[in-house]
Write an enzyme that holds these catalytic residues in place. Structure first.
Site, PDB file in Angstrom:
ATOM      1  N   HIS A 124       0.823  -1.229   0.000  1.00  0.00           N
ATOM      2  CA  HIS A 124       0.000   0.000   0.000  1.00  0.00           C
ATOM      3  C   HIS A 124       0.852   1.272   0.000  1.00  0.00           C
ATOM      4  O   HIS A 124       0.307   2.367  -0.191  1.00  0.00           O
ATOM      5  CB  HIS A 124      -0.936   0.036   1.217  1.00  0.00           C
ATOM      6  CG  HIS A 124      -1.966  -1.049   1.221  1.00  0.00           C
ATOM      7  ND1 HIS A 124      -2.849  -1.232   0.169  1.00  0.00           N
ATOM      8  CD2 HIS A 124      -2.255  -2.026   2.128  1.00  0.00           C
ATOM      9  CE1 HIS A 124      -3.635  -2.274   0.446  1.00  0.00           C
ATOM     10  NE2 HIS A 124      -3.289  -2.769   1.623  1.00  0.00           N
ATOM     11  N   ASP A 160      -2.563 -10.733  -2.537  1.00  0.00           N
ATOM     12  CA  ASP A 160      -3.124 -10.289  -1.256  1.00  0.00           C
ATOM     13  C   ASP A 160      -4.632 -10.018  -1.419  1.00  0.00           C
ATOM     14  O   ASP A 160      -5.098  -9.731  -2.524  1.00  0.00           O
ATOM     15  CB  ASP A 160      -2.402  -8.998  -0.820  1.00  0.00           C
ATOM     16  CG  ASP A 160      -2.714  -8.576   0.603  1.00  0.00           C
ATOM     17  OD1 ASP A 160      -1.936  -8.940   1.503  1.00  0.00           O
ATOM     18  OD2 ASP A 160      -3.731  -7.871   0.803  1.00  0.00           O
ATOM     19  N   HIS A 162      -6.143  -7.473  -0.525  1.00  0.00           N
ATOM     20  CA  HIS A 162      -6.346  -6.052  -0.821  1.00  0.00           C
ATOM     21  C   HIS A 162      -5.620  -5.643  -2.099  1.00  0.00           C
ATOM     22  O   HIS A 162      -4.578  -6.205  -2.436  1.00  0.00           O
ATOM     23  CB  HIS A 162      -5.819  -5.195   0.340  1.00  0.00           C
ATOM     24  CG  HIS A 162      -6.453  -5.515   1.661  1.00  0.00           C
ATOM     25  ND1 HIS A 162      -5.897  -6.364   2.571  1.00  0.00           N
ATOM     26  CD2 HIS A 162      -7.635  -5.086   2.192  1.00  0.00           C
ATOM     27  CE1 HIS A 162      -6.686  -6.464   3.625  1.00  0.00           C
ATOM     28  NE2 HIS A 162      -7.751  -5.697   3.433  1.00  0.00           N
ATOM     29  N   ASP A 247      -4.244 -13.122   3.486  1.00  0.00           N
ATOM     30  CA  ASP A 247      -5.600 -12.691   3.857  1.00  0.00           C
ATOM     31  C   ASP A 247      -6.734 -13.112   2.907  1.00  0.00           C
ATOM     32  O   ASP A 247      -7.905 -12.990   3.293  1.00  0.00           O
ATOM     33  CB  ASP A 247      -5.665 -11.180   4.180  1.00  0.00           C
ATOM     34  CG  ASP A 247      -4.843 -10.308   3.261  1.00  0.00           C
ATOM     35  OD1 ASP A 247      -4.325 -10.829   2.268  1.00  0.00           O
ATOM     36  OD2 ASP A 247      -4.723  -9.096   3.543  1.00  0.00           O
TER      37      ASP A 247
HETATM   38 ZN   LIG Z   1      -4.043  -7.395   2.669  1.00  0.00          ZN
END
Ligand SMILES: [Zn+2]
Length: 342
Positions: A124, A160, A162, A247
């Protein structure tokens, strides 16, 4: 040549905040699982490399680095969910330097595969800000290092839960690093819709596969076979860097993608076979997110077995045979249209 090399972020437990999901136990539970399977002592552990300005500055701006150093000195938050401690500045460099070390080793043929336990995580972190628990973008710095030592085409596959908005931003207008992400959508950080495909020289060098909640193993296999591998054939990367978050696992408290550990292993197996056939087997994994400690163990044992070409001995945890959500097929068709994969 070593079959595998590890990086372990020595001292990482000093980057923590009481009650925060991005906690030292994430890495420690992975280490314990690898020790129990006797993977941990069998393969070398690399030291981090220093990060030169030539590698750092194309990824993070000098202004951001100054701001981050100041925030870390004070040990305060960079934003609502991204904490630092006075040790975080050095530990973030350590983590990124470890990612570079693993990528370098596999690139040079000293090791066949790499598994880098990065903490703090990275995907991120954008050119000019920390966010989503990430300070420095480890996988992006590893890719930049490879470009600087002569690579022409690197692929980052981000599995991931996200969307890796930071990695996408960093390489959005570049043609040398192809970024592909599967992620739950809509979800944090909000980016990663399928029409985000790059710009300028980076046009069609970013691919997003936003997945609806409850997609499950089979949806991931379809995406791997019908989207990711055909795109690898088209892009022809010289090495694959995987942003490995655990995740997407069904037990994760932050998401609902319903992947199993065994399913994760099969995804990595597919990428490993592609790499073996097309880029001298060069593939490495870099830890991103994942917040359930049981999932950390289950996914990691499966992906390490896949990196070593072993069949995972685990029996897949069975989840309901609910099939893929119908919205998944609509997304799949749209991605195929954009990328002319019909
Ligand atoms: Zn994540």
């Amino acid at each position: 040549m070593d079959d595998l090399v590890f990086f372990y972020p020595e001292g990482h437990e000093k980057h923590y905040e009481v009650g925060h999901p991005e906690r030292p136990e994430r890495v420690e539970s992975i280490r314990t699982a690898l020790e129990a399977k006797e993977y941990w002592d069998r393969y070398p552990h690399l030291e981090q490399l220093p990060i030169s300005d030539e590698v750092m500055h194309p990824i993070h701006t000098p202004d951001y680095l100054l701001a981050l150093e100041e925030v870390c000195k004070k040990g305060i938050h960079f934003d609502a969910d991204t904490y630092t401690t006075p040790e975080s500045w050095e530990l973030a460099h350590n983590s990124a330097g470890g990612a570079i070390s693993v990528a370098r080793s596999v690139w040079k043929g000293e090791a066949k595969r790499g598994f880098s336990l990065n903490r703090p995580p990275g995907h991120h972190a954008t050119p000019n800000r920390a966010m989503g628990f990430c300070l420095l973008n480890n996988v992006a710095l590893a890719a930049q290092y490879l470009i600087n030592v002569g690579a022409n085409r690197i692929a980052i596959i981000d599995l991931d839960l996200h969307h890796g908005n930071g990695t996408q931003d960093i390489f959005y207008s570049r043609e040398d690093v192809f970024y592909l992400s599967t992620h739950q959508y809509p979800h944090y950080p909000g980016s990663g819709w399928l029409n985000e495909t790059g710009e300028g020289p980076g046009q069609m060098k970013t691919a997003n596969i936003p997945l609806p909640p409850f997609s499950g193993d089979n949806a991931f296999f379809i995406v791997m076979n019908e989207i990711i591998l055909p795109l690898m054939d088209r892009i022809k990367p010289e090495m694959i860097l995987v942003s490995y978050g655990f995740d997407p696992h069904f037990a994760d408290p932050l998401g609902n993608l319903q992947l199993t550990g065994d399913g994760y292993g099969r995804l990595i197996e597919s990428l490993v076979s592609w790499a073996d056939e097309n880029c001298n087997g060069r593939i490495s994994l870099f830890l991103e997110g994942g917040y359930d400690l049981g999932a950390a163990k289950e996914c990691t044992l499966a992906v390490v077995a896949a990196l070593l070409g072993e069949k995972s001995s685990q029996t897949a945890a069975s989840i309901a045979e609910n099939g893929e959500p119908t919205t998944f097929y609509s997304i799949l068709e749209q991605v195929k249209l954009i990328w002319e994969l019909q």
